[in-house]
Design a protein around this motif. Sequence first.
Motif, mmCIF file in Angstrom:
data_model
loop_
_atom_site.group_PDB
_atom_site.id
_atom_site.type_symbol
_atom_site.label_atom_id
_atom_site.label_comp_id
_atom_site.label_asym_id
_atom_site.label_seq_id
_atom_site.Cartn_x
_atom_site.Cartn_y
_atom_site.Cartn_z
ATOM 1 N N GLN A 250 0.894 -5.468 -10.452
ATOM 2 C CA GLN A 250 1.075 -4.587 -9.290
ATOM 3 C C GLN A 250 0.830 -3.128 -9.664
ATOM 4 O O GLN A 250 0.189 -2.363 -8.920
ATOM 5 C CB GLN A 250 2.487 -4.758 -8.726
ATOM 6 N N THR A 251 1.342 -2.742 -10.825
ATOM 7 C CA THR A 251 1.152 -1.355 -11.284
ATOM 8 C C THR A 251 -0.319 -1.061 -11.537
ATOM 9 O O THR A 251 -0.824 0.020 -11.199
ATOM 10 C CB THR A 251 1.966 -1.106 -12.561
ATOM 11 N N LEU A 252 -1.021 -2.024 -12.138
ATOM 12 C CA LEU A 252 -2.449 -1.833 -12.386
ATOM 13 C C LEU A 252 -3.222 -1.704 -11.081
ATOM 14 O O LEU A 252 -4.117 -0.855 -10.955
ATOM 15 C CB LEU A 252 -2.994 -3.001 -13.216
ATOM 16 N N PHE A 253 -2.869 -2.543 -10.096
ATOM 17 C CA PHE A 253 -3.550 -2.448 -8.800
ATOM 18 C C PHE A 253 -3.326 -1.063 -8.178
ATOM 19 O O PHE A 253 -4.253 -0.453 -7.624
ATOM 20 C CB PHE A 253 -3.024 -3.526 -7.838
ATOM 21 N N GLN A 254 -2.078 -0.573 -8.270
ATOM 22 C CA GLN A 254 -1.766 0.736 -7.683
ATOM 23 C C GLN A 254 -2.469 1.871 -8.426
ATOM 24 O O GLN A 254 -2.950 2.828 -7.811
ATOM 25 C CB GLN A 254 -0.253 0.959 -7.706
ATOM 26 N N SER A 255 -2.531 1.770 -9.753
ATOM 27 C CA SER A 255 -3.087 2.862 -10.564
ATOM 28 C C SER A 255 -4.613 2.851 -10.577
ATOM 29 O O SER A 255 -5.253 3.907 -10.499
ATOM 30 C CB SER A 255 -2.566 2.760 -12.000
ATOM 31 N N LEU A 256 -5.190 1.669 -10.726
ATOM 32 C CA LEU A 256 -6.640 1.574 -10.904
ATOM 33 C C LEU A 256 -7.400 1.488 -9.579
ATOM 34 O O LEU A 256 -8.586 1.817 -9.531
ATOM 35 C CB LEU A 256 -6.982 0.352 -11.761
ATOM 36 N N ILE A 257 -6.720 1.032 -8.522
ATOM 37 C CA ILE A 257 -7.412 0.912 -7.221
ATOM 38 C C ILE A 257 -6.815 1.916 -6.243
ATOM 39 O O ILE A 257 -7.331 2.991 -6.060
ATOM 40 C CB ILE A 257 -7.325 -0.534 -6.695
ATOM 41 N N SER A 258 -5.685 1.581 -5.659
ATOM 42 C CA SER A 258 -5.022 2.509 -4.735
ATOM 43 C C SER A 258 -3.730 1.863 -4.247
ATOM 44 O O SER A 258 -3.684 0.644 -4.057
ATOM 45 C CB SER A 258 -5.918 2.824 -3.545
ATOM 46 N N PRO A 259 -2.686 2.649 -4.040
ATOM 47 C CA PRO A 259 -1.472 2.062 -3.427
ATOM 48 C C PRO A 259 -1.648 1.804 -1.937
ATOM 49 O O PRO A 259 -0.825 1.133 -1.329
ATOM 50 C CB PRO A 259 -0.404 3.131 -3.689
ATOM 51 N N ARG A 260 -2.711 2.350 -1.351
ATOM 52 C CA ARG A 260 -2.938 2.181 0.087
ATOM 53 C C ARG A 260 -3.755 0.916 0.369
ATOM 54 O O ARG A 260 -4.534 0.470 -0.479
ATOM 55 C CB ARG A 260 -3.683 3.400 0.634
ATOM 56 N N PRO A 261 -3.608 0.355 1.550
ATOM 57 C CA PRO A 261 -4.404 -0.829 1.908
ATOM 58 C C PRO A 261 -5.894 -0.525 1.886
ATOM 59 O O PRO A 261 -6.329 0.548 2.328
ATOM 60 C CB PRO A 261 -3.916 -1.162 3.327
#
Length: 295
Positions: free
Chosen positions: A106-117
């Motif tokens: 989850q942290t990688l998704f938020q950091s490397l992509i975006s916390p937004r949809p």
Amino acid sequence: MDIAIQQAVNALALGGTYAMLALGLAVVFSVMRMINFAHGELMTASGYAYAFAIAAGFPFALALVAGIAAAVALVLLLERVAFRPLRGASPTSLLITSFAVAVVLQTLFQSLISPRPQPAPMPDFLGRAIGIGDFLIGSIQFTSIIVTLMMLAGLAILFRFTMIGISIRAASMDFPMTRLMGVRANRVIAMAFAISGLLAGVSGLLWVAQRGSVDPMMGFLPVLKAFICAVLGGLGSLPGAVLGGFVLGIIETALQAGLPIEWAVFKDPIALFIVIAILAVRPRGLLPTRVASRA
């Protein structure tokens, strides 16, 4: 009559998605004695891979393949890097590890992509209705039901008629004895993880089709519901996981349709209360399996 048919369709579509997710959890639990709470992040990875493939101009069919392949590849990587070194550890250690893996992803998704949809557009035909006799059904619901039935039928054939499927079923009942009979543990466990990744990938794409977007926390609630379904069906029981998924889907759909509007916010707590009531009568689940030994 039309309302009853519509609710039955809704229950099948929702229950089918729950059933596939719960079956993915049950397959891994049957051979590892571990609930993989990172299963939801496999759904998320599938959604992101699909969204990026569409954004890159891939055809729809190839984007679907990319989404499923991403989930399978990720779960095989997790099995090799995070779970295999802990094989034989206590259930508590495995549970904490799966939680840690989920949080890291989850942290990688938020950091490397975006916390937004992120948008994950679907073809126009999935937004239309299909006429069956005098009844209209949404394309996404129809597709969910057909895909679920095809997946479950395919897995039923795999588990019943193929050597790897029979090995997984045997391992779910008595893994040490299965290994003594010459079955390779690494192959069986890797195949179980690959099947769970396939189920998570397909479920993730069906989930994204309903939402039209993907975000880092997309898989949290579905995997929580899948865990409830797996427990309801009988933890470790593959048919039980499927049955539990459909039962929870029917309960939630019936509550959605039957509760007064002012009670709608209590749908999930009431559904959980019903599940607890069922487990009070059948504490080992609806279709319990024989307790297996740990790998």
